[in-house]
Design a protein around this motif. Structure first.
Motif, PDB file in Angstrom:
ATOM      1  N   LYS A  95     104.803 -62.808  78.990  1.00  0.00           N
ATOM      2  CA  LYS A  95     106.224 -63.465  78.696  1.00  0.00           C
ATOM      3  C   LYS A  95     106.288 -64.695  78.682  1.00  0.00           C
ATOM      4  CE  LYS A  95     110.972 -62.673  78.901  1.00  0.00           C
ATOM      5  NZ  LYS A  95     112.204 -61.662  79.137  1.00  0.00           N
ATOM      6  N   ASN A  96     106.820 -65.444  77.600  1.00  0.00           N
ATOM      7  CA  ASN A  96     107.004 -66.838  77.770  1.00  0.00           C
ATOM      8  C   ASN A  96     108.238 -67.243  77.179  1.00  0.00           C
ATOM      9  OD1 ASN A  96     106.349 -69.354  78.198  1.00  0.00           O
ATOM     10  ND2 ASN A  96     104.798 -69.769  76.276  1.00  0.00           N
ATOM     11  N   TRP A  97     108.804 -68.433  77.478  1.00  0.00           N
ATOM     12  CA  TRP A  97     110.188 -69.007  77.266  1.00  0.00           C
ATOM     13  C   TRP A  97     109.898 -70.486  76.825  1.00  0.00           C
ATOM     14  CZ3 TRP A  97     109.274 -66.556  81.797  1.00  0.00           C
ATOM     15  CH2 TRP A  97     109.853 -65.167  81.891  1.00  0.00           C
ATOM     16  N   HIS A  98     110.643 -70.926  75.894  1.00  0.00           N
ATOM     17  CA  HIS A  98     111.033 -72.347  75.649  1.00  0.00           C
ATOM     18  C   HIS A  98     112.301 -72.510  75.661  1.00  0.00           C
ATOM     19  CE1 HIS A  98     109.236 -76.080  74.716  1.00  0.00           C
ATOM     20  NE2 HIS A  98     109.929 -76.160  73.678  1.00  0.00           N
ATOM     21  N   THR A  99     112.465 -73.919  76.119  1.00  0.00           N
ATOM     22  CA  THR A  99     114.010 -74.499  76.023  1.00  0.00           C
ATOM     23  C   THR A  99     114.157 -75.771  75.471  1.00  0.00           C
ATOM     24  OG1 THR A  99     114.710 -73.269  78.232  1.00  0.00           O
ATOM     25  CG2 THR A  99     115.935 -75.216  77.547  1.00  0.00           C
ATOM     26  N   VAL A 100     115.236 -76.044  74.335  1.00  0.00           N
ATOM     27  CA  VAL A 100     115.430 -77.194  74.024  1.00  0.00           C
ATOM     28  C   VAL A 100     116.911 -77.669  74.157  1.00  0.00           C
ATOM     29  CG1 VAL A 100     113.761 -77.138  72.220  1.00  0.00           C
ATOM     30  CG2 VAL A 100     115.720 -76.073  71.915  1.00  0.00           C
ATOM     31  N   SER A 101     116.881 -78.962  74.650  1.00  0.00           N
ATOM     32  CA  SER A 101     118.543 -79.387  74.802  1.00  0.00           C
ATOM     33  C   SER A 101     119.139 -80.331  73.817  1.00  0.00           C
ATOM     34  CB  SER A 101     118.349 -80.215  76.154  1.00  0.00           C
ATOM     35  OG  SER A 101     117.933 -79.377  77.196  1.00  0.00           O
ATOM     36  N   THR A 115     117.665 -71.234  75.059  1.00  0.00           N
ATOM     37  CA  THR A 115     116.128 -70.625  75.645  1.00  0.00           C
ATOM     38  C   THR A 115     115.727 -69.596  74.860  1.00  0.00           C
ATOM     39  OG1 THR A 115     116.721 -71.473  77.871  1.00  0.00           O
ATOM     40  CG2 THR A 115     115.012 -69.843  77.430  1.00  0.00           C
ATOM     41  N   VAL A 116     114.699 -69.509  74.210  1.00  0.00           N
ATOM     42  CA  VAL A 116     114.291 -68.418  73.427  1.00  0.00           C
ATOM     43  C   VAL A 116     113.015 -67.916  74.448  1.00  0.00           C
ATOM     44  CG1 VAL A 116     112.873 -67.732  71.449  1.00  0.00           C
ATOM     45  CG2 VAL A 116     114.612 -69.405  71.399  1.00  0.00           C
ATOM     46  N   GLY A 117     113.402 -66.513  74.558  1.00  0.00           N
ATOM     47  CA  GLY A 117     111.955 -65.789  75.302  1.00  0.00           C
ATOM     48  C   GLY A 117     111.531 -64.761  74.504  1.00  0.00           C
ATOM     49  N   ILE A 118     110.184 -64.503  74.741  1.00  0.00           N
ATOM     50  CA  ILE A 118     109.456 -63.653  74.009  1.00  0.00           C
ATOM     51  C   ILE A 118     108.526 -62.741  74.990  1.00  0.00           C
ATOM     52  CG2 ILE A 118     107.548 -63.266  72.237  1.00  0.00           C
ATOM     53  CD1 ILE A 118     108.717 -65.603  70.960  1.00  0.00           C
ATOM     54  N   SER A 119     108.478 -61.775  74.864  1.00  0.00           N
ATOM     55  CA  SER A 119     107.502 -60.723  75.566  1.00  0.00           C
ATOM     56  C   SER A 119     106.410 -59.948  74.707  1.00  0.00           C
ATOM     57  CB  SER A 119     108.219 -59.571  76.225  1.00  0.00           C
ATOM     58  OG  SER A 119     109.211 -60.067  77.224  1.00  0.00           O
ATOM     59  N   GLU A 120     105.406 -59.900  75.108  1.00  0.00           N
ATOM     60  CA  GLU A 120     104.114 -59.233  74.482  1.00  0.00           C
ATOM     61  C   GLU A 120     104.696 -57.689  74.627  1.00  0.00           C
ATOM     62  OE1 GLU A 120     100.407 -59.876  76.246  1.00  0.00           O
ATOM     63  OE2 GLU A 120     100.207 -61.796  75.545  1.00  0.00           O
ATOM     64  N   HIS A 121     104.157 -56.886  73.549  1.00  0.00           N
ATOM     65  CA  HIS A 121     104.260 -55.488  73.463  1.00  0.00           C
ATOM     66  C   HIS A 121     103.559 -54.788  74.856  1.00  0.00           C
ATOM     67  CE1 HIS A 121     104.013 -51.256  72.283  1.00  0.00           C
ATOM     68  NE2 HIS A 121     105.162 -51.411  72.032  1.00  0.00           N
ATOM     69  N   GLU A 122     104.076 -53.627  75.250  1.00  0.00           N
ATOM     70  CA  GLU A 122     103.588 -53.041  76.419  1.00  0.00           C
ATOM     71  C   GLU A 122     101.880 -52.681  76.480  1.00  0.00           C
ATOM     72  OE1 GLU A 122     104.801 -49.024  77.080  1.00  0.00           O
ATOM     73  OE2 GLU A 122     105.447 -48.975  75.230  1.00  0.00           O
ATOM     74  N   SER A 123     101.487 -52.612  75.092  1.00  0.00           N
ATOM     75  CA  SER A 123      99.914 -52.708  74.886  1.00  0.00           C
ATOM     76  C   SER A 123      99.418 -53.668  74.902  1.00  0.00           C
ATOM     77  CB  SER A 123      99.901 -51.809  73.491  1.00  0.00           C
ATOM     78  OG  SER A 123     100.438 -52.765  72.619  1.00  0.00           O
ATOM     79  N   GLY A 124      99.902 -55.059  75.170  1.00  0.00           N
ATOM     80  CA  GLY A 124      99.400 -56.540  75.187  1.00  0.00           C
ATOM     81  C   GLY A 124      99.183 -57.058  74.193  1.00  0.00           C
ATOM     82  N   PHE A 125      98.628 -58.109  74.040  1.00  0.00           N
ATOM     83  CA  PHE A 125      98.222 -59.078  72.976  1.00  0.00           C
ATOM     84  C   PHE A 125      97.270 -59.991  73.281  1.00  0.00           C
ATOM     85  CE2 PHE A 125      98.912 -62.460  69.818  1.00  0.00           C
ATOM     86  CZ  PHE A 125      98.621 -61.559  68.303  1.00  0.00           C
ATOM     87  N   ASP A 126      96.071 -59.904  72.661  1.00  0.00           N
ATOM     88  CA  ASP A 126      94.813 -60.865  73.302  1.00  0.00           C
ATOM     89  C   ASP A 126      94.651 -62.241  72.784  1.00  0.00           C
ATOM     90  OD1 ASP A 126      93.920 -58.680  74.830  1.00  0.00           O
ATOM     91  OD2 ASP A 126      92.668 -58.060  72.923  1.00  0.00           O
ATOM     92  N   ALA A 127      95.269 -62.359  71.712  1.00  0.00           N
ATOM     93  CA  ALA A 127      95.238 -63.658  71.205  1.00  0.00           C
ATOM     94  C   ALA A 127      96.261 -64.595  71.848  1.00  0.00           C
ATOM     95  CB  ALA A 127      95.410 -63.729  69.689  1.00  0.00           C
TER      96      ALA A 127
END
Length: 286
Positions: free
Chosen positions: A137-143, A178-190
């Motif tokens: 999972k990753n987030w990015h914030t802009v002000s 803030t925008v947050g994104i998660s990999e699907h439960e099966s994962g993502f290699d790239a």
């Protein structure tokens, strides 16, 4: 001694008078908050089918997007709204929907909603992106620029050809998003990347940031709405999924009327036994 005391007193009085004049000048220069005029809600509905699709809705000539959102109908749990962003120059709103890695033969369609008005004072779109990496999972914030507020938020994910990376957070926090994104439960290699866009402006009259949550449990679908205080209208839309990382997809995050924001989500096709909830954000003003 008395002469010196008198000089100190006169100097103090002069300094106080100068500070008073400066403060009065600052007060005179500080413009009062004004209402955003000409606000309209524009909608579009795309055609149904079973393929990745993008739906844009432009603002009327002479106006820009303050906020926006979208919805997906059909193929519940298989479709990710992976791009929900303002068009270049803030001229409208864009939604992209894609099927998950397993695909679906079901027909589905997109809807998009954008809130438009002549550009308010200080209007700007601030963009930012995370580094390319491969976390779960990753987030990015802009002000926003100093002294401004965030009216709307846009988000997108780069790195996957299908919806294996779930856009789950489009959060508005006063002067930032803030925008947050998660990999699907099966994962993502790239490696992949989060894009975030804050739609900023000087604080309008009657500004308020409201939020509300759905129930927090393991039901397969959730929906929650938040309504502006009487006399105010929706200017921007935000959404968040709390829990259910990688297993829950947004199905709606839009202004379903001029005074209300609705956010809905659904578990993916394999479901989850964990608890989760959705949160709706509404930025409202006069």
């Amino acid at each position: 001694m008395q002469a010196r005391a008198n000089r100190i007193t006169r100097a103090a009085l002069a300094t106080g008078m100068l500070l008073g004049v400066a403060a009065a000048g600052q007060l005179a220069l500080a413009a009062p908050a004004t209402a955003v005029t000409g606000l309209t809600r524009q909608t579009a509905t795309g055609t149904a089918g079973s393929a990745a699709k993008t739906l844009n809705k432009s603002c009327p000539a002479g106006s820009v997007a303050l906020g926006g959102g979208g919805s997906v109908s059909g193929a519940t749990g298989h479709i990710g709204m992976d791009f929900m962003i303002p068009l270049s120059g803030g001229t409208g709103w864009s939604i992209t929907g894609r099927e998950d890695a397993s695909g679906t033969g079901a027909s589905w369609s997109l809807g998009t909603t954008v809130l438009c008005a002549p550009a308010p004072a200080g209007y700007a779109i601030v963009s930012g992106s995370s580094a390319w990496s491969s976390p779960s999972k990753n987030w990015h914030t802009v002000s926003c620029p100093l002294g401004q507020v965030a009216l709307g938020v846009g988000g997108a994910v780069n790195g996957s050809a299908v919806s294996e990376l779930l856009l789950q957070d489009l959060r508005i926090d006063g002067s930032s998003v803030t925008v947050g994104i998660s990999e699907h439960e099966s994962g993502f290699d790239a490696n992949w990347q989060v894009q975030a866009k804050a739609i900023c402006a000087d604080q309008p009259a009657g500004y308020e940031r409201l939020l509300d949550d759905s129930s927090y449990d393991s039901a397969a679908t959730k929906s929650v709405s938040v309504t502006c205080t009487a006399g105010r209208k929706v200017h921007g839309v935000g959404a968040e999924i709390v829990g259910g990382e990688g297993q829950v997809r947004l199905t709606a995050a839009h202004a379903n009327s001029t005074t209300q924001v609705t956010v809905s989500a659904s578990e993916d096709d394999t479901g989850t036994t964990g608890n989760w909830k959705v949160r709706a954000f509404a930025v409202c003003a006069n």
